[in-house]
Design a protein around this motif. Structure first.
Motif, PDB file in Angstrom:
ATOM      1  N   SER A 195       0.791  -1.230   0.134  1.00 31.01           N
ATOM      2  CA  SER A 195      -0.051   0.114  -0.124  1.00 31.01           C
ATOM      3  C   SER A 195       0.905   1.357  -0.035  1.00 31.01           C
ATOM      4  O   SER A 195       2.015   1.082   0.361  1.00 31.01           O
ATOM      5  CB  SER A 195      -0.827  -0.112   1.157  1.00 31.01           C
ATOM      6  N   ALA A 196       0.193   2.392  -0.443  1.00 31.84           N
ATOM      7  CA  ALA A 196       0.851   3.599  -0.423  1.00 31.84           C
ATOM      8  C   ALA A 196       0.442   4.526   0.520  1.00 31.84           C
ATOM      9  O   ALA A 196       0.645   5.710   0.418  1.00 31.84           O
ATOM     10  CB  ALA A 196       0.826   4.685  -1.712  1.00 31.84           C
ATOM     11  N   THR A 197      -0.225   3.860   1.582  1.00 32.04           N
ATOM     12  CA  THR A 197      -1.245   4.694   2.446  1.00 32.04           C
ATOM     13  C   THR A 197      -0.735   4.430   3.871  1.00 32.04           C
ATOM     14  O   THR A 197      -0.130   3.617   4.278  1.00 32.04           O
ATOM     15  CB  THR A 197      -2.508   4.350   2.307  1.00 32.04           C
ATOM     16  N   ASN A 198      -1.149   5.418   4.555  1.00 31.93           N
ATOM     17  CA  ASN A 198      -1.075   5.468   6.141  1.00 31.93           C
ATOM     18  C   ASN A 198      -2.411   6.122   6.741  1.00 31.93           C
ATOM     19  O   ASN A 198      -1.935   7.035   7.634  1.00 31.93           O
ATOM     20  CB  ASN A 198       0.316   6.050   6.618  1.00 31.93           C
ATOM     21  N   ASP A 199      -3.341   5.754   6.594  1.00 33.03           N
ATOM     22  CA  ASP A 199      -4.473   6.386   6.968  1.00 33.03           C
ATOM     23  C   ASP A 199      -5.386   5.641   7.884  1.00 33.03           C
ATOM     24  O   ASP A 199      -6.379   5.946   8.128  1.00 33.03           O
ATOM     25  CB  ASP A 199      -5.562   6.577   5.494  1.00 33.03           C
ATOM     26  N   GLY A 200      -4.748   4.444   8.427  1.00 33.87           N
ATOM     27  CA  GLY A 200      -5.658   3.614   9.510  1.00 33.87           C
ATOM     28  C   GLY A 200      -6.831   3.055   9.005  1.00 33.87           C
ATOM     29  O   GLY A 200      -7.656   2.687   9.909  1.00 33.87           O
ATOM     30  N   GLY A 201      -6.925   2.859   7.375  1.00 31.85           N
ATOM     31  CA  GLY A 201      -8.142   2.353   7.090  1.00 31.85           C
ATOM     32  C   GLY A 201      -9.529   3.395   7.183  1.00 31.85           C
ATOM     33  O   GLY A 201     -10.499   2.852   6.656  1.00 31.85           O
ATOM     34  N   ILE A 202      -9.027   4.706   7.423  1.00 27.67           N
ATOM     35  CA  ILE A 202     -10.268   5.664   7.418  1.00 27.67           C
ATOM     36  C   ILE A 202     -10.918   5.957   5.972  1.00 27.67           C
ATOM     37  O   ILE A 202     -11.985   6.103   5.853  1.00 27.67           O
ATOM     38  CB  ILE A 202     -10.139   7.010   8.177  1.00 27.67           C
ATOM     39  N   GLY A 203      -9.878   5.849   4.840  1.00 26.88           N
ATOM     40  CA  GLY A 203     -10.446   6.064   3.731  1.00 26.88           C
ATOM     41  C   GLY A 203     -11.312   4.678   3.120  1.00 26.88           C
ATOM     42  O   GLY A 203     -12.341   4.903   2.551  1.00 26.88           O
ATOM     43  N   LEU A 204     -10.961   3.747   3.710  1.00 28.24           N
ATOM     44  CA  LEU A 204     -11.825   2.229   3.138  1.00 28.24           C
ATOM     45  C   LEU A 204     -13.026   2.647   4.090  1.00 28.24           C
ATOM     46  O   LEU A 204     -14.142   2.414   3.368  1.00 28.24           O
ATOM     47  CB  LEU A 204     -11.039   1.240   3.625  1.00 28.24           C
ATOM     48  N   ALA A 205     -13.116   2.811   5.185  1.00 28.13           N
ATOM     49  CA  ALA A 205     -14.038   3.021   6.043  1.00 28.13           C
ATOM     50  C   ALA A 205     -15.124   4.226   5.601  1.00 28.13           C
ATOM     51  O   ALA A 205     -16.403   3.985   5.434  1.00 28.13           O
ATOM     52  CB  ALA A 205     -13.706   3.406   7.288  1.00 28.13           C
ATOM     53  N   LYS A 206     -14.776   5.327   4.859  1.00 31.30           N
ATOM     54  CA  LYS A 206     -15.399   6.362   4.278  1.00 31.30           C
ATOM     55  C   LYS A 206     -16.092   5.761   3.343  1.00 31.30           C
ATOM     56  O   LYS A 206     -17.350   6.092   3.021  1.00 31.30           O
ATOM     57  CB  LYS A 206     -14.477   7.417   4.174  1.00 31.30           C
ATOM     58  N   ALA A 207     -15.435   4.910   2.190  1.00 31.28           N
ATOM     59  CA  ALA A 207     -16.147   4.705   1.236  1.00 31.28           C
ATOM     60  C   ALA A 207     -17.470   3.699   1.670  1.00 31.28           C
ATOM     61  O   ALA A 207     -18.457   3.535   0.815  1.00 31.28           O
ATOM     62  CB  ALA A 207     -15.252   4.010   0.290  1.00 31.28           C
ATOM     63  N   LEU A 208     -17.341   2.975   2.573  1.00 30.24           N
ATOM     64  CA  LEU A 208     -18.334   2.153   3.299  1.00 30.24           C
ATOM     65  C   LEU A 208     -19.502   2.799   4.042  1.00 30.24           C
ATOM     66  O   LEU A 208     -20.105   2.089   4.792  1.00 30.24           O
ATOM     67  CB  LEU A 208     -17.767   0.854   3.714  1.00 30.24           C
ATOM     68  N   GLY A 209     -19.308   4.224   4.339  1.00 32.52           N
ATOM     69  CA  GLY A 209     -20.128   4.800   4.847  1.00 32.52           C
ATOM     70  C   GLY A 209     -20.227   5.489   6.300  1.00 32.52           C
ATOM     71  O   GLY A 209     -20.710   6.120   6.833  1.00 32.52           O
ATOM     72  N   TYR A 210     -18.802   5.508   6.724  1.00 29.33           N
ATOM     73  CA  TYR A 210     -18.377   6.141   7.969  1.00 29.33           C
ATOM     74  C   TYR A 210     -17.706   7.524   7.560  1.00 29.33           C
ATOM     75  O   TYR A 210     -17.573   8.007   6.660  1.00 29.33           O
ATOM     76  CB  TYR A 210     -17.202   5.462   8.594  1.00 29.33           C
ATOM     77  N   SER A 211     -18.055   8.453   8.672  1.00 31.76           N
ATOM     78  CA  SER A 211     -17.743   9.875   8.466  1.00 31.76           C
ATOM     79  C   SER A 211     -16.584  10.152   9.660  1.00 31.76           C
ATOM     80  O   SER A 211     -16.941   9.677  10.756  1.00 31.76           O
ATOM     81  CB  SER A 211     -18.840  10.680   8.496  1.00 31.76           C
ATOM     82  N   PHE A 212     -15.734  10.763   9.377  1.00 30.16           N
ATOM     83  CA  PHE A 212     -14.793  11.341  10.208  1.00 30.16           C
ATOM     84  C   PHE A 212     -14.620  12.986  10.481  1.00 30.16           C
ATOM     85  O   PHE A 212     -14.530  13.478   9.386  1.00 30.16           O
ATOM     86  CB  PHE A 212     -13.323  10.665   9.966  1.00 30.16           C
TER      87      PHE A 212
END
Length: 377
Positions: free
Chosen positions: A136-153
């Motif tokens: 992965s090119a990421t270090n977002d703790g999975g919040i991007g994935l979670a946002k795509a599935l309905g979570y908001s931060f």
């Protein structure tokens, strides 16, 4: 002579299939009568889909998604309609290889594109999601994935945050989306073979951040952000997963899967070995050697990669394991601790790393031939 070949890719040089071809050619030169068995494997990182499709008949699905910088791309995943299982390789939409060296910056990248793939699979009937982590090119703790599935931060003013690494430190509130109840009926599996925690000196940012384009100061910012994400998730969701071995995988994506979707962590190499029925093969056949390898054997190998998994397999069944690599970056004491006694390295300091990478196929074949030719004599 009965040999089992289970290597990883040599990143930037050869795929796992190409490594197998070179190893096989080297053995055959020394022992023309040798019986050589091979498996395209993966520890859950790059090559995960190749490993799955190499061991079962499965449909390829293409979806419009985005890369780590939110640019439109098409990415593939695998769907088994019969078992309602989807297999997704994180590197396909959120991978380091999708970016130029200059574009790599874990402060700005996101796992949102992988989340779009998961959402598509669920819409197509998948009820079991196997996500191969790694590359992965990421270090977002999975919040991007979670946002795509309905979570908001949200920040402390109630503003919705873009799900990228630099915003982890700003998270004040986590909100579940309207699809949360539906997702409760989906089984998630984080497939990987690293044992890093979420944060700290052995965590996602410190260990893997530098290869994702961040400097020392940014590593600290990302680590602080992961601490904040964990604090908010513990307070608001009641989940305390930061210190679980493996939570730091893929920039904390494993942590996000566990925290937001109650994912199970499963070993990538064990998963693929079982899929390829390797334990059954070893129980029924006498094998003289297992050959594994990867581009670089280093500290990440110790933390749990394919090579370490194959070593465990050899130990279980009493079969000596040989490793071939492009570059060896462990000392003798570390190799002994890993249980790896024989390592064949293609790198020669007088010729440089570029020569080793460009000629990897021939160099591997020659090393393997020399090793088995010596046995033959």
């Amino acid at each position: 002579m009965n040999v089992l070949v289970i290597p990883d890719k040599f990143k930037g040089s050869l795929t796992a299939k190409e490594v197998i071809k070179s190893i096989t050619a080297g053995i055959a030169k020394a022992f023309s009568s040798a019986k050589i068995h091979s498996l395209v494997a993966s520890d859950g990182g790059d090559g995960f889909l190749d490993a799955v499709s190499g061991n079962k008949v499965i449909a390829k699905m293409w979806v419009d998604t985005v890369d780590p910088l939110m640019r439109p791309i098409k990415a593939m995943y695998l769907l088994d309609s019969k078992s309602k299982s989807a297999y997704i390789e994180m590197a396909r939409a959120s991978g380091l290889e999708l970016l130029t060296v200059q574009e790599r910056n874990a402060m700005r990248t996101t796992t949102f594109g992988t989340g779009i793939q998961i959402k598509d699979a669920i819409q197509k009937g998948a009820r079991r999601i196997y996500l191969g982590l790694g590359g992965s090119a990421t270090n977002d703790g999975g919040i991007g994935l979670a946002k795509a599935l309905g979570y908001s931060f949200l920040d402390n003013l109630g503003n919705t945050l873009e799900p990228i690494g630099s915003n982890l430190i700003k998270i004040a509130k986590i909100e579940k989306g309207s699809s949360y109840d539906t997702l409760n009926n989906i089984a998630f599996f984080a497939v990987n073979d690293v044992d890093n925690p979420l944060f700290g000196e052995h965590g996602a940012a410190y260990v893997y951040g530098p290869q994702k384009g961040v400097d020392r100061k940014q590593v600290q910012i990302l680590d602080d952000g992961l601490v904040n994400l964990h604090k908010r998730a513990k307070e608001q969701l009641g989940h305390d997963n930061a210190h679980l071995p493996g939570s730091g995988a893929a920039g904390g994506t494993a942590y996000g899967l566990k925290t937001f979707f109650d994912a199970d962590y499963i070993s990538g190499i064990d998963f693929i070995l079982k899929l390829g029925k390797v334990p059954d093969f070893l129980e029924k056949n006498k094998v003289d050697f297992i050959i594994t390898g990867e581009g670089k054997i280093d500290a990440q190998t110790i933390n749990g990669k394919l090579v370490k998994g194959v070593l465990g397999l050899g130990k279980t069944y009493g079969v000596p394991v040989i490793a071939v690599c492009g570059k060896l970056d462990l000392d003798k004491q570390q190799l002994n601790a890993l249980g790896l006694n024989t390592v064949l390295e293609t790198y020669e300091s007088s010729k440089g790393i570029d020569f080793s990478m460009q000629n990897a196929s021939t160099l591997i074949e020659n090393l393997i031939f020399s090793f088995f030719d010596a046995i033959n004599k």
